[in-house]
Motif scaffolding. Sequence first.
Motif, PDB file in Angstrom:
ATOM      1  N   LEU A 214      49.759  29.444  11.766  1.00 28.86           N
ATOM      2  CA  LEU A 214      50.565  29.337  10.540  1.00 28.86           C
ATOM      3  C   LEU A 214      50.896  27.893  10.173  1.00 28.86           C
ATOM      4  O   LEU A 214      51.270  27.617   9.033  1.00 28.86           O
ATOM      5  CB  LEU A 214      51.875  30.126  10.710  1.00 28.86           C
ATOM      6  N   VAL A 215      50.782  26.972  11.142  1.00 29.78           N
ATOM      7  CA  VAL A 215      51.134  25.575  10.824  1.00 29.78           C
ATOM      8  C   VAL A 215      50.162  24.980   9.812  1.00 29.78           C
ATOM      9  O   VAL A 215      50.438  23.930   9.225  1.00 29.78           O
ATOM     10  CB  VAL A 215      51.186  24.697  12.096  1.00 29.78           C
ATOM     11  N   SER A 216      49.022  25.640   9.616  1.00 29.94           N
ATOM     12  CA  SER A 216      48.069  25.143   8.606  1.00 29.94           C
ATOM     13  C   SER A 216      48.675  25.198   7.202  1.00 29.94           C
ATOM     14  O   SER A 216      48.223  24.493   6.300  1.00 29.94           O
ATOM     15  CB  SER A 216      46.782  25.969   8.648  1.00 29.94           C
ATOM     16  N   THR A 217      49.723  26.021   7.025  1.00 30.77           N
ATOM     17  CA  THR A 217      50.350  26.143   5.698  1.00 30.77           C
ATOM     18  C   THR A 217      51.187  24.922   5.333  1.00 30.77           C
ATOM     19  O   THR A 217      51.579  24.779   4.180  1.00 30.77           O
ATOM     20  CB  THR A 217      51.253  27.395   5.640  1.00 30.77           C
ATOM     21  N   VAL A 218      51.491  24.078   6.334  1.00 32.08           N
ATOM     22  CA  VAL A 218      52.258  22.856   6.025  1.00 32.08           C
ATOM     23  C   VAL A 218      51.389  21.619   6.264  1.00 32.08           C
ATOM     24  O   VAL A 218      51.868  20.568   6.721  1.00 32.08           O
ATOM     25  CB  VAL A 218      53.568  22.779   6.850  1.00 32.08           C
ATOM     26  N   ALA A 219      50.090  21.783   5.960  1.00 32.41           N
ATOM     27  CA  ALA A 219      49.143  20.656   5.969  1.00 32.41           C
ATOM     28  C   ALA A 219      48.950  20.023   7.336  1.00 32.41           C
ATOM     29  O   ALA A 219      48.732  18.816   7.435  1.00 32.41           O
ATOM     30  CB  ALA A 219      49.578  19.607   4.951  1.00 32.41           C
ATOM     31  N   ILE A 220      49.040  20.816   8.392  1.00 28.88           N
ATOM     32  CA  ILE A 220      48.697  20.323   9.719  1.00 28.88           C
ATOM     33  C   ILE A 220      47.238  20.690   9.967  1.00 28.88           C
ATOM     34  O   ILE A 220      46.882  21.871   9.859  1.00 28.88           O
ATOM     35  CB  ILE A 220      49.588  20.963  10.814  1.00 28.88           C
ATOM     36  N   TYR A 221      46.422  19.710  10.307  1.00 24.14           N
ATOM     37  CA  TYR A 221      44.994  19.984  10.482  1.00 24.14           C
ATOM     38  C   TYR A 221      44.703  20.530  11.875  1.00 24.14           C
ATOM     39  O   TYR A 221      44.092  19.881  12.705  1.00 24.14           O
ATOM     40  CB  TYR A 221      44.167  18.725  10.176  1.00 24.14           C
ATOM     41  N   ASP A 222      45.168  21.767  12.072  1.00 17.81           N
ATOM     42  CA  ASP A 222      44.865  22.455  13.327  1.00 17.81           C
ATOM     43  C   ASP A 222      43.522  23.180  13.187  1.00 17.81           C
ATOM     44  O   ASP A 222      42.782  22.948  12.223  1.00 17.81           O
ATOM     45  CB  ASP A 222      45.997  23.441  13.667  1.00 17.81           C
ATOM     46  N   LEU A 223      43.238  24.069  14.117  1.00 20.13           N
ATOM     47  CA  LEU A 223      41.944  24.763  14.094  1.00 20.13           C
ATOM     48  C   LEU A 223      41.750  25.573  12.815  1.00 20.13           C
ATOM     49  O   LEU A 223      40.675  25.531  12.188  1.00 20.13           O
ATOM     50  CB  LEU A 223      41.864  25.682  15.330  1.00 20.13           C
ATOM     51  N   THR A 224      42.783  26.302  12.408  1.00 20.18           N
ATOM     52  CA  THR A 224      42.681  27.135  11.202  1.00 20.18           C
ATOM     53  C   THR A 224      42.475  26.283   9.947  1.00 20.18           C
ATOM     54  O   THR A 224      41.643  26.597   9.092  1.00 20.18           O
ATOM     55  CB  THR A 224      43.947  27.996  11.044  1.00 20.18           C
ATOM     56  N   MET A 225      43.251  25.205   9.842  1.00 21.88           N
ATOM     57  CA  MET A 225      43.161  24.330   8.664  1.00 21.88           C
ATOM     58  C   MET A 225      41.787  23.661   8.587  1.00 21.88           C
ATOM     59  O   MET A 225      41.211  23.536   7.500  1.00 21.88           O
ATOM     60  CB  MET A 225      44.266  23.270   8.733  1.00 21.88           C
ATOM     61  N   GLN A 226      41.265  23.252   9.747  1.00 19.95           N
ATOM     62  CA  GLN A 226      39.930  22.643   9.756  1.00 19.95           C
ATOM     63  C   GLN A 226      38.895  23.671   9.312  1.00 19.95           C
ATOM     64  O   GLN A 226      37.949  23.330   8.591  1.00 19.95           O
ATOM     65  CB  GLN A 226      39.604  22.137  11.171  1.00 19.95           C
ATOM     66  N   GLY A 227      39.063  24.929   9.756  1.00 26.58           N
ATOM     67  CA  GLY A 227      38.150  25.989   9.325  1.00 26.58           C
ATOM     68  C   GLY A 227      38.185  26.171   7.818  1.00 26.58           C
ATOM     69  O   GLY A 227      37.138  26.267   7.158  1.00 26.58           O
ATOM     70  N   GLN A 228      39.395  26.205   7.256  1.00 26.04           N
ATOM     71  CA  GLN A 228      39.535  26.358   5.806  1.00 26.04           C
ATOM     72  C   GLN A 228      38.878  25.195   5.068  1.00 26.04           C
ATOM     73  O   GLN A 228      38.228  25.382   4.030  1.00 26.04           O
ATOM     74  CB  GLN A 228      41.015  26.432   5.435  1.00 26.04           C
ATOM     75  N   SER A 229      39.064  23.999   5.611  1.00 25.07           N
ATOM     76  CA  SER A 229      38.507  22.801   4.981  1.00 25.07           C
ATOM     77  C   SER A 229      36.977  22.849   4.961  1.00 25.07           C
ATOM     78  O   SER A 229      36.344  22.530   3.951  1.00 25.07           O
ATOM     79  CB  SER A 229      39.003  21.563   5.743  1.00 25.07           C
ATOM     80  N   ILE A 230      36.383  23.276   6.092  1.00 21.59           N
ATOM     81  CA  ILE A 230      34.910  23.373   6.161  1.00 21.59           C
ATOM     82  C   ILE A 230      34.395  24.419   5.174  1.00 21.59           C
ATOM     83  O   ILE A 230      33.402  24.203   4.472  1.00 21.59           O
ATOM     84  CB  ILE A 230      34.478  23.733   7.605  1.00 21.59           C
ATOM     85  N   ILE A 231      35.086  25.555   5.120  1.00 21.42           N
ATOM     86  CA  ILE A 231      34.648  26.640   4.223  1.00 21.42           C
ATOM     87  C   ILE A 231      34.697  26.189   2.763  1.00 21.42           C
ATOM     88  O   ILE A 231      33.808  26.497   1.964  1.00 21.42           O
ATOM     89  CB  ILE A 231      35.523  27.888   4.439  1.00 21.42           C
ATOM     90  N   SER A 232      35.731  25.436   2.406  1.00 21.25           N
ATOM     91  CA  SER A 232      35.841  24.981   1.016  1.00 21.25           C
ATOM     92  C   SER A 232      34.710  24.027   0.637  1.00 21.25           C
ATOM     93  O   SER A 232      34.357  23.907  -0.538  1.00 21.25           O
ATOM     94  CB  SER A 232      37.195  24.304   0.797  1.00 21.25           C
ATOM     95  N   GLU A 233      34.129  23.361   1.641  1.00 16.85           N
ATOM     96  CA  GLU A 233      33.037  22.419   1.356  1.00 16.85           C
ATOM     97  C   GLU A 233      31.660  23.063   1.463  1.00 16.85           C
ATOM     98  O   GLU A 233      30.720  22.647   0.786  1.00 16.85           O
ATOM     99  CB  GLU A 233      33.114  21.230   2.323  1.00 16.85           C
ATOM    100  N   THR A 234      31.517  24.061   2.361  1.00 19.83           N
ATOM    101  CA  THR A 234      30.177  24.603   2.654  1.00 19.83           C
ATOM    102  C   THR A 234      29.986  26.058   2.203  1.00 19.83           C
ATOM    103  O   THR A 234      28.849  26.520   2.177  1.00 19.83           O
ATOM    104  CB  THR A 234      29.915  24.551   4.165  1.00 19.83           C
ATOM    105  N   PHE A 235      31.075  26.765   1.948  1.00 23.42           N
ATOM    106  CA  PHE A 235      31.043  28.203   1.608  1.00 23.42           C
ATOM    107  C   PHE A 235      30.461  29.057   2.736  1.00 23.42           C
ATOM    108  O   PHE A 235      29.943  30.135   2.504  1.00 23.42           O
ATOM    109  CB  PHE A 235      30.259  28.444   0.309  1.00 23.42           C
TER     110      PHE A 235
END
Length: 270
Positions: A214-235
């Motif tokens: 859940l910490v990804s919701t406050v802009a912490i680049y943890d595992l989940t946030m990094q996953g979201q970031s990759i998906i937004s770039e690569t689909f």
Amino acid sequence: MLQNKTSFYKKNARNKFILDSLLFAILLILFSIFLYNGTEELGYNWQWFRVPDFIFSFKDKTFIPGPLLKGLGVTLEISALSFILTFVIGLGTAVLRLSNSFVGNIIARIYLETIRNTPLLIQLFFIYFVIAPILNINGFWSAVIALSLFEGAYASEIFRSGITSIDKGQWEAAFSLGGNKSFAYINVILPQAIPRIAPPLAGQAISLVKDSALVSTVAIYDLTMQGQSIISETFMTFEIWFTVAAIYLSITLLLSWTLDNMAQKFKSRW
């Protein structure tokens, strides 16, 4: 005769293991076929060959961690710090609830009821957007504090139940040695209570690792946030979420195994 029975049980256990393995493999194949057909209808283009580069790579014989591995490091760091604080908060709150102090009891009760009756996400937002700017705390420590307070409330009940499960005679034995309450807790009660609370505390630690997503919701680049970031770039939605889920599963299984072994050692020692 005894040898024949032992051989029979071993053979039966081996056959059962083979049968279970076959059933598991069949279920896995059916699930894969179902998933493949579903994605074929969506026109999804699988790109598993790109996934390793998001975990790690080598360039000129130099190890380069990928975004998922960096995110995993942040997740483990947040989880480890939160678990230490959870232990301290949980034990402190349990001691306050079991004390004769009226103020201590009221503070512990308010803390417990507030944390247990509000969602973790709201607590995280409150600390990040309200408390953090006032106290000048960054996002990382906001996440650690929010997780520690949330898990600490549940851990305190585990500590309390473990302490109250110790026979009253143990308290009397500690006092008869001339010790005070601190002496009784440190030398008599907690050494007996910890082996009993180790299994549920291990479950709380696993829950903490999962809640850390859940910490990804406050802009912490943890595992989940990094996953979201990759998906937004690569689909690569399916590949990345499957990989992230597998990493979380690996962490929690390893943690569960480690804590179970530690609990067994505690039992044998005390």
